[in-house]
Design an enzyme around this catalytic site. Structure first.
Site, mmCIF file in Angstrom:
data_model
loop_
_atom_site.group_PDB
_atom_site.id
_atom_site.type_symbol
_atom_site.label_atom_id
_atom_site.label_comp_id
_atom_site.label_asym_id
_atom_site.label_seq_id
_atom_site.Cartn_x
_atom_site.Cartn_y
_atom_site.Cartn_z
ATOM 1 N N ASP A 1 24.342 84.559 66.762
ATOM 2 C CA ASP A 1 24.583 83.457 67.667
ATOM 3 C C ASP A 1 25.973 83.650 68.269
ATOM 4 O O ASP A 1 26.737 84.513 67.842
ATOM 5 C CB ASP A 1 24.439 82.104 66.970
ATOM 6 C CG ASP A 1 25.467 81.876 65.878
ATOM 7 O OD1 ASP A 1 26.467 82.615 65.817
ATOM 8 O OD2 ASP A 1 25.269 80.946 65.082
ATOM 9 N N ASP B 1 27.513 78.933 74.714
ATOM 10 C CA ASP B 1 27.100 77.631 75.239
ATOM 11 C C ASP B 1 27.903 76.535 74.565
ATOM 12 O O ASP B 1 28.577 76.765 73.567
ATOM 13 C CB ASP B 1 25.605 77.398 74.988
ATOM 14 C CG ASP B 1 25.286 77.232 73.500
ATOM 15 O OD1 ASP B 1 25.937 77.905 72.673
ATOM 16 O OD2 ASP B 1 24.383 76.450 73.158
ATOM 17 N N ASP C 1 15.458 79.908 62.757
ATOM 18 C CA ASP C 1 16.425 80.147 61.690
ATOM 19 C C ASP C 1 16.891 78.796 61.184
ATOM 20 O O ASP C 1 16.825 77.791 61.904
ATOM 21 C CB ASP C 1 17.634 80.941 62.201
ATOM 22 C CG ASP C 1 18.634 80.042 62.924
ATOM 23 O OD1 ASP C 1 19.674 79.718 62.326
ATOM 24 O OD2 ASP C 1 18.365 79.644 64.078
#
Length: 384
Positions: free
Chosen positions: A100, A154, A279
């Protein structure tokens, strides 16, 4: 010198369920194929806490694991990871890895971070030092880590945000995505294999914003698409509603990844709405605290009711720990505060989650997923 042409990651849809939006597929990466639907164990700092890689492969049958950009950036740091040849070599894992962007972790540091159009400045939770993530250096960081799948930077909007805040947050994320994608296409992998890019679809609980986010993400392009900003405080039904908005308008030939979700029931409901990848820290974190997920329901292993129960942990389970240890033994280990308890519980829960998505895939292929899901949700959510 021009950029090297690497083979792109490919997704092949292999089956659909006639009575839901569930689908099965194969995600092809340079470190191996991934059969979807898939659950990805969380390996935040370069390890799935308390679980041997040997067991992840042979017993749990993990096809892909996660690493976290925020944590790996801070420790061991990019210099060490680059000298090691990337995260795969550093942690001796030869199957796919997804990272991520660290956006969610930075979001969690509410009191020690500042977000602007340029990027996000934050203080390390380790030593208080100041750092900045921009879309550009976030690409560079994930290139050095070397994951097969990279998430775009983000801002994770709170689940209870009002429309005005959510709209402002989405515009920030969209601007960051454009810059992230530009830097991604200007750079190349460092270790000789393709690194995919997934934009993250935000928009909180507002259908208009979610649709806007999907349209923009598709315009920018991606090897797959992540759905973020869910299971962050909004009601569960709102999460399902947003999936029903987003999944039908995402490209059918790309994988869909629901980030950070969730319970076994959440996963099955999301699969029925068209999600392929998941996840969550829940199987390992809850396992360390004595909660076991089984095919017959949820068990608190500290409860006195298990003290003299010498039956297997989960007679229907597929992990060797399900049949090697009894409920009474595991309860004893938890009461005695023995670290082996957390290891057994973590391995069991991960094996259960992987078996859950594997069985889901089989029922999608058989065409009876919808009816199987309804019965299974009732079983796995009961309290034992």
């Amino acid at each position: 010198m021009g950029l090297v042409n690497f083979d792109m990651m490919k997704f092949t849809k292999t089956a659909t369920d006639p009575n839901s939006s569930a689908r099965a597929g194969i995600l092809h990466t340079d470190h191996g194929d991934i059969q979807t639907p898939i659950f990805m164990p969380v390996g935040t700092v370069g390890s799935v806490k308390g679980v041997y890689h040997r067991d992840l492969k042979d017993d749990i049958k993990a096809q892909i694991i996660l690493g976290n950009t925020y944590h790996l950036y801070l420790r061991p740091g990019l210099d060490t990871l680059y000298k090691a040849g990337g995260l795969h070599k550093f942690e001796n894992w030869d199957r796919p890895i997804l990272t991520d962007s660290g956006g969610f972790q930075v979001f969690s540091l509410t009191k020690i971070r500042k977000i602007t159009e340029e990027g996000c400045t934050f203080q390390s939770h380790i030593d208080g030092s100041r750092h900045t993530f921009t879309p550009e250096n976030n690409v560079d960081t994930q290139r050095i880590i070397g994951a097969d799948i990279m998430m775009a930077l983000d801002e994770c909007c709170p689940g209870d945000a009002d429309f005005r805040y959510a709209e402002k947050s989405l515009k920030l994320t969209q601007g960051w995505l454009e810059r992230f994608a530009k830097r991604y296409h200007e750079t190349e992998p460092l270790y000789g294999y393709y690194q995919a890019m997934f934009p993250i679809v935000q928009g909180c609980v507002y259908p208009e914003l979610r649709k806007r986010a999907v349209e923009h993400a598709i315009t920018v392009g991606g090897d797959g698409y992540a759905i973020g900003g869910l299971a962050v405080g909004e009601p569960t039904e709102k999460m399902y509603e947003m999936l029903e908005v987003v999944c039908p308008i995402l490209p059918d030939d790309r994988p869909r990844y629901l980030m950070g979700v969730g319970t076994p029931a959440n996963i099955l409901e999301a699969i029925s709405r068209g999600v392929d990848m998941f996840d969550c820290f829940m199987p390992t974190r809850n396992g360390r605290n004595g909660m076991l997920f089984t095919w017959n329901g949820i068990m608190n292993m500290r409860n006195a009711k298990w003290e003299n129960d010498f039956s297997e942990l989960d007679p229907s389970g597929t992990s060797f720990v399900d049949h090697a240890y009894t409920k009474a033994y595991l309860r004893h280990l938890f009461v005695a505060k023995e670290m082996f308890a957390a290891m057994i519980a973590s391995e069991h829960n991960l094996a259960f989650y992987l078996d859950l998505v594997r069985q889901a895939r089989l029922h999608i292929e058989a065409g009876d997923f919808a009816s199987w899901k309804e019965e299974t949700v009732k079983r796995v959510t009961s309290r034992l």
